[in-house]
Scaffold this motif. Sequence first.
Motif, PDB file in Angstrom:
ATOM      1  N   PHE A   1       0.119  -4.168  -2.759  1.00  0.00           N
ATOM      2  CA  PHE A   1       1.299  -4.920  -2.339  1.00  0.00           C
ATOM      3  C   PHE A   1       0.844  -6.332  -1.972  1.00  0.00           C
ATOM      4  O   PHE A   1      -0.177  -6.501  -1.292  1.00  0.00           O
ATOM      5  N   SER A   2       1.596  -7.333  -2.396  1.00  0.00           N
ATOM      6  CA  SER A   2       1.197  -8.702  -2.075  1.00  0.00           C
ATOM      7  C   SER A   2       2.345  -9.448  -1.409  1.00  0.00           C
ATOM      8  O   SER A   2       3.521  -9.116  -1.589  1.00  0.00           O
TER       9      SER A   2
ATOM     10  N   PHE B   1      -2.149   1.051   2.440  1.00  0.00           N
ATOM     11  CA  PHE B   1      -1.047   0.885   1.498  1.00  0.00           C
ATOM     12  C   PHE B   1      -1.512   1.052   0.066  1.00  0.00           C
ATOM     13  O   PHE B   1      -2.572   0.542  -0.301  1.00  0.00           O
ATOM     14  N   ARG B   2      -0.720   1.723  -0.731  1.00  0.00           N
ATOM     15  CA  ARG B   2      -0.974   1.844  -2.168  1.00  0.00           C
ATOM     16  C   ARG B   2       0.344   1.656  -2.911  1.00  0.00           C
ATOM     17  O   ARG B   2       1.267   2.461  -2.741  1.00  0.00           O
ATOM     18  N   ALA B   3       0.408   0.604  -3.706  1.00  0.00           N
ATOM     19  CA  ALA B   3       1.611   0.337  -4.499  1.00  0.00           C
ATOM     20  C   ALA B   3       1.520   1.084  -5.816  1.00  0.00           C
ATOM     21  O   ALA B   3       1.532   0.490  -6.894  1.00  0.00           O
ATOM     22  N   GLU B   4       1.394   2.405  -5.735  1.00  0.00           N
ATOM     23  CA  GLU B   4       1.220   3.212  -6.933  1.00  0.00           C
ATOM     24  C   GLU B   4       2.464   4.033  -7.219  1.00  0.00           C
ATOM     25  O   GLU B   4       3.118   4.531  -6.313  1.00  0.00           O
ATOM     26  N   LYS B   5       2.741   4.175  -8.503  1.00  0.00           N
ATOM     27  CA  LYS B   5       3.942   4.907  -8.893  1.00  0.00           C
ATOM     28  C   LYS B   5       3.663   6.405  -8.934  1.00  0.00           C
ATOM     29  O   LYS B   5       3.945   7.080  -9.926  1.00  0.00           O
TER      30      LYS B   5
ATOM     31  N   THR C   1       3.282   5.644  -0.174  1.00  0.00           N
ATOM     32  CA  THR C   1       2.853   4.258  -0.392  1.00  0.00           C
ATOM     33  C   THR C   1       2.279   3.663   0.886  1.00  0.00           C
ATOM     34  O   THR C   1       1.536   2.686   0.840  1.00  0.00           O
ATOM     35  N   GLU C   2       2.651   4.236   2.024  1.00  0.00           N
ATOM     36  CA  GLU C   2       2.137   3.795   3.321  1.00  0.00           C
ATOM     37  C   GLU C   2       1.670   5.034   4.063  1.00  0.00           C
ATOM     38  O   GLU C   2       2.460   5.955   4.283  1.00  0.00           O
TER      39      GLU C   2
ATOM     40  N   LEU D   1       7.506  -6.739   6.225  1.00  0.00           N
ATOM     41  CA  LEU D   1       6.522  -6.187   7.168  1.00  0.00           C
ATOM     42  C   LEU D   1       7.131  -6.184   8.570  1.00  0.00           C
ATOM     43  O   LEU D   1       7.635  -7.209   9.039  1.00  0.00           O
TER      44      LEU D   1
ATOM     45  N   LEU E   1       6.355  -1.071   6.283  1.00  0.00           N
ATOM     46  CA  LEU E   1       7.244  -1.526   5.211  1.00  0.00           C
ATOM     47  C   LEU E   1       8.664  -1.101   5.550  1.00  0.00           C
ATOM     48  O   LEU E   1       8.956   0.093   5.681  1.00  0.00           O
TER      49      LEU E   1
ATOM     50  N   ARG F   1       7.335   6.553   3.350  1.00  0.00           N
ATOM     51  CA  ARG F   1       7.575   5.514   2.352  1.00  0.00           C
ATOM     52  C   ARG F   1       7.025   6.004   1.025  1.00  0.00           C
ATOM     53  O   ARG F   1       5.840   6.312   0.910  1.00  0.00           O
ATOM     54  N   MET F   2       7.929   6.125   0.056  1.00  0.00           N
ATOM     55  CA  MET F   2       7.526   6.549  -1.272  1.00  0.00           C
ATOM     56  C   MET F   2       8.140   5.571  -2.267  1.00  0.00           C
ATOM     57  O   MET F   2       8.892   4.674  -1.885  1.00  0.00           O
ATOM     58  N   MET F   3       7.798   5.786  -3.528  1.00  0.00           N
ATOM     59  CA  MET F   3       8.239   4.861  -4.577  1.00  0.00           C
ATOM     60  C   MET F   3       9.745   4.566  -4.495  1.00  0.00           C
ATOM     61  O   MET F   3      10.169   3.424  -4.639  1.00  0.00           O
ATOM     62  N   HIS F   4      10.543   5.588  -4.256  1.00  0.00           N
ATOM     63  CA  HIS F   4      11.993   5.403  -4.228  1.00  0.00           C
ATOM     64  C   HIS F   4      12.553   5.489  -2.808  1.00  0.00           C
ATOM     65  O   HIS F   4      13.748   5.758  -2.622  1.00  0.00           O
TER      66      HIS F   4
ATOM     67  N   SER G   1       7.348 -10.740   3.165  1.00  0.00           N
ATOM     68  CA  SER G   1       8.046  -9.827   2.256  1.00  0.00           C
ATOM     69  C   SER G   1       7.171  -9.499   1.058  1.00  0.00           C
ATOM     70  O   SER G   1       6.275 -10.266   0.690  1.00  0.00           O
ATOM     71  N   THR G   2       7.435  -8.342   0.468  1.00  0.00           N
ATOM     72  CA  THR G   2       6.703  -7.922  -0.726  1.00  0.00           C
ATOM     73  C   THR G   2       7.666  -7.177  -1.636  1.00  0.00           C
ATOM     74  O   THR G   2       8.601  -6.530  -1.179  1.00  0.00           O
ATOM     75  N   GLU G   3       7.442  -7.309  -2.934  1.00  0.00           N
ATOM     76  CA  GLU G   3       8.245  -6.535  -3.887  1.00  0.00           C
ATOM     77  C   GLU G   3       7.984  -5.051  -3.694  1.00  0.00           C
ATOM     78  O   GLU G   3       6.833  -4.633  -3.559  1.00  0.00           O
ATOM     79  N   TYR G   4       9.056  -4.255  -3.697  1.00  0.00           N
ATOM     80  CA  TYR G   4       8.882  -2.817  -3.482  1.00  0.00           C
ATOM     81  C   TYR G   4       9.519  -2.049  -4.637  1.00  0.00           C
ATOM     82  O   TYR G   4      10.700  -1.680  -4.582  1.00  0.00           O
ATOM     83  N   PHE G   5       8.762  -1.860  -5.713  1.00  0.00           N
ATOM     84  CA  PHE G   5       9.222  -1.101  -6.888  1.00  0.00           C
ATOM     85  C   PHE G   5      10.624  -1.580  -7.277  1.00  0.00           C
ATOM     86  O   PHE G   5      10.845  -2.785  -7.379  1.00  0.00           O
ATOM     87  N   ASP G   6      11.566  -0.648  -7.448  1.00  0.00           N
ATOM     88  CA  ASP G   6      12.917  -1.054  -7.848  1.00  0.00           C
ATOM     89  C   ASP G   6      13.851  -1.164  -6.634  1.00  0.00           C
ATOM     90  O   ASP G   6      15.063  -1.190  -6.789  1.00  0.00           O
ATOM     91  N   GLN G   7      13.268  -1.241  -5.428  1.00  0.00           N
ATOM     92  CA  GLN G   7      14.086  -1.265  -4.218  1.00  0.00           C
ATOM     93  C   GLN G   7      14.302  -2.687  -3.691  1.00  0.00           C
ATOM     94  O   GLN G   7      14.767  -2.851  -2.558  1.00  0.00           O
TER      95      GLN G   7
ATOM     96  N   PRO H   1       7.197   2.762  10.655  1.00  0.00           N
ATOM     97  CA  PRO H   1       6.794   2.183   9.369  1.00  0.00           C
ATOM     98  C   PRO H   1       6.492   0.687   9.456  1.00  0.00           C
ATOM     99  O   PRO H   1       7.103  -0.040  10.235  1.00  0.00           O
TER     100      PRO H   1
ATOM    101  N   LEU I   1      -1.869  -6.227   1.113  1.00  0.00           N
ATOM    102  CA  LEU I   1      -1.902  -5.214   2.170  1.00  0.00           C
ATOM    103  C   LEU I   1      -3.103  -4.295   1.945  1.00  0.00           C
ATOM    104  O   LEU I   1      -3.284  -3.758   0.846  1.00  0.00           O
TER     105      LEU I   1
END
Lengths: 433, 433
Positions: free
Chosen positions: A172-173, A209-213, A221-222, B184, B161, A426-429, B173-179, B159, A184
Amino acid sequence: MSTPNALISSLPQHVGSPVTVRGWVTHLRSSGKIAFIVLRDGTGILQCVLVKNQLPAEVWAGFAELTQESCVAVTGEVRAEARAPGGHEMGVTGLELLGASPVDYPIQPKEHGVDFLLDQRHLWLRAPRQVAILRIRHEIEQAIHDFFYEREFVHVDTPILTAAIGERSGLFSTEYFDQGNAYLAQTGQLYGEAAAAALGRIYTFGPTFRAEKSKTRRHLTEFWMIEPEMAFYDTHDNMRLQEDLVSHIVRRVLDRRPSELAELERDVSMLEKVVAPFPRIDYGDAVITLQGKGSAIQWGDDLGAEDESLLVADYHSPIFICNYPKEAKAFYMKENPDDPRTVLCNDCLAPEGYGEIIGGSQREDDHDKLLQRIHEEKLPVDAYGWYLDQRKYGTFVHSGFGIGLERTVAWICGTPHIRECIPFPRMMHRLYP
Amino acid sequence: MSTPNALISSLPQHVGSPVTVRGWVTHLRSSGKIAFIVLRDGTGILQCVLVKNQLPAEVWAGFAELTQESCVAVTGEVRAEARAPGGHEMGVTGLELLGASPVDYPIQPKEHGVDFLLDQRHLWLRAPRQVAILRIRHEIEQAIHDFFYEREFVHVDTPILTAAIGERSGLFSTEYFDQGNAYLAQTGQLYGEAAAAALGRIYTFGPTFRAEKSKTRRHLTEFWMIEPEMAFYDTHDNMRLQEDLVSHIVRRVLDRRPSELAELERDVSMLEKVVAPFPRIDYGDAVITLQGKGSAIQWGDDLGAEDESLLVADYHSPIFICNYPKEAKAFYMKENPDDPRTVLCNDCLAPEGYGEIIGGSQREDDHDKLLQRIHEEKLPVDAYGWYLDQRKYGTFVHSGFGIGLERTVAWICGTPHIRECIPFPRMMHRLYP
C-alpha cells in the motif's frame, strides 16, 4: 440508588448483598408470573429473576418494555445458582431502562450469513462467541508482552510509513509530502535488526500490511505481527525461543481463559499437548516424507497448504520445518554452511491443520553476501544502505522471527477463518465498518 | 570456549567466576601496559581491563585491532569495582573479534547536528542516551498494559485502514482495491466505543497518523496512542482513571528505571511529585487566570501552547483543564448539561512545560444530538452509520481518552523534542531510515 455498582465478573464477591449491574439484554423470557432477563456487561453473563408478586408494579411493568440490546441497570441480591450461566443469579428488586433498543436490532437469534455479520461487525462484536475470541486475543497479547518483559527483551515500535524496503510486491502506498511515496510496512524486521544492535534483544508488536488479492481464510490485508530479534542467537537458539513462546501462550490461555475456551467449545485436550520442545524436520526430509504420502512436490518447491496439512497430520504439537531452499525464502536469510543451496530458517506449523504461525531465520551477517543477494533480487541498493550498515559496523550473529497474531488466535480458539480473530477485519472487499 | 555467556545486566550473579560477554566497543584506552575496553550489549555497560604482562601475546595484540563499534566476545572474571560504570569490571583473559568496524563509523564522540543524527538513526540508537530513552519507553508501555490488565480492561486493536471517518483534515490516503481510498486512522476511538459496548472497558494501543505540515517539537506524522473507552464512566470517572494511570506510569519508571533516568540526568524530584489526584481547572476559570497573567485569550478560544505553559507554571503535578467550549472540541463530545456552550471533556497537561499529554471526554450518547453535530460539522453521515448505531441500540453513558505515548515519554525522560522518543521518527521531511 445507594447500592454499589458491580461488574458481573465480580459477583462472587457480592453473594448475599444487593448490587446494581449495568449491561445489555441478551435474552428475555416470561411465564406471566416470573420473568428472566439475561444480561451481558462485557465481563460475563448474568441471569436476573423477576417475581411478579414480590415486585412493585412499575418494576414488573418495566420488564415488558425491554427488548434485545436494551441497556439497563438491574438491582437486587446476588445468590449462587449452579444452573445459571456463570454460577450466579440475581433476585431483582429494581430495574431501570438506561437506553432503549428498537426491535429492528439487526442480529437476531438465528443464522446470519457471514457477509451480513461482517457488515454489522460493530454489533456482531457483542455476541458471546466474539466476546470470547477477543478476550482470548487479549490474553495472548498480554502473555506475549509478559514473556518478553520477564526475559529483558525491549519492546521496540518500528515505523509503519517507510521508504521502499522489505518485501516488494503487494505494498500500500501513500503520498508523503515532498518525499514521494511512503509504503505501509509489511514487516518491522529490518528495523528490528538495527534495534537489536542497540538493545540486544528486542521485539516488535504492531500492524503490518499486504495489498494482496488473497481471499483465503488465512489472509487479511491488515494484521498484527510480533517480531523478536536477538543479537547472538543462532538458528537453534531462535527455535528454542519460538517453542518457549508458543507453549507459554497456550499454557496461559488454558490457565486463565477456561470459560472463554468453553464458550467456543474448543477441544482443550489438543492444546494440552502443546509442550516444548517441538519436532524439527529438515526441509529435505519433509519433501521425501511428502513424496511418500503421494505429494507431487519436488526439492526446491515451497510447501503448499496441502503439503503442510499432510506433514502436521503425524503430530499433536506444532512442528518446525527447517532450512528451506534459498530460492523459496527472503534475501536476508543466512546461507546454510552445511548446504549452501539452503538457508538457516524455519517455519512453525500449528497442529490440527491451522498451518504456518511463525516464520523465522538466522540473518545473513556477511556484508558482501547480503549485498550480492540484494543485487540478485534486483532490490534498490540505495534504500538498503542503512540496513547494510548493521553488517559494516560490528556485524553480529543474530536471528529473529515473526509470529502472526490472528493465525495464533485462530488456532488457539479453534476458529477456521481468521476474520473473526481481529476486531475489525480488513480484506480485499472489506473496509467497512 | 567453555565459559558461560552472560548479559551485562546479569553480571552481579557472576562475580568471582569467568564468563564471556558479547557486545560492541564504545571506548578504548591504553597506557601501553594496561588497556581498557568499554563494552555495551544493550543491557548495560562493562569496563574490561587487559594487563599486558598477564596475557598471552596474541590477546594483547588483539586489543590493537579494535575500533569503536567492533563486535567482540571478551572472557574473564567479573569483580565488583565501585568506580566502574555499573559497579563491575572484568579482568580479561580472552578476546575474540566477532565483527570488525571500519574507522569511518559515522557517529564519533563529538557534537553532531540533529539532522545528521536522524539520517543515522539506525546507528544513533546505539548511543547510551537513546538506549535509556527506549528502555524507559518500553517500561511505560509495559506499565500501561499491566495497569489495564489488572483492571480487567480488554486490549482491542482498532483498524489502521479505514473509510473516511474521525477527524477530517490531514489524512494519509491509499488506494484500496475496488473500494476507493482508504485512510490511515487518526484515532481508534470510534471503534473503541463499539468495542466498549461489547466488552465493557477496553483500551487500544497502536500507531495513529496525521498528515499535517507541523514542524514543532511536539508533532510527528506517525505516533502511538493509547485510547481507553469505558462503558458507564462519566467525565469524573474518566479523569480519575487518567490520574491513576499517569501516576502509575511515573511511579513504575521511578521504581524500575533509575539508572536510565540517571543516564538522562533527569531531575526525579519533579517526577516524585506526580501523585493523584491532579487539580481540576474549569476552562472558564483558566481563561480568567490567563487574562490575569496578561494573556489575550478570550472565552471561546482554544488554549495555545503559551497559555498552557502559563497555567502549569503554578503546579508541580499534571493538571486537568475541563469543559472547553463546544466549538473548540470534537463533534462526539457530550454537551455539558450545566452549560450547553461547553462539552464534558478534559485535557491533561504535564508539568514543567511539557504540555498536553491526554485529551478525554464523555461521549455524546444521545442519538439525535450526535446526528445534529455530524450535520453541523458537515461530516459524511453515511460513513457514520455504524457509529450512530451505538446510540440507537442500547445507548449508554461512556467516556474515554487518548494518551500520546511519545509526549509521555518526552516528559518523563525530560526530553524537549519528541523525535528522540520513538525509534524511527516520521516527520514532514523525514521518512528515512
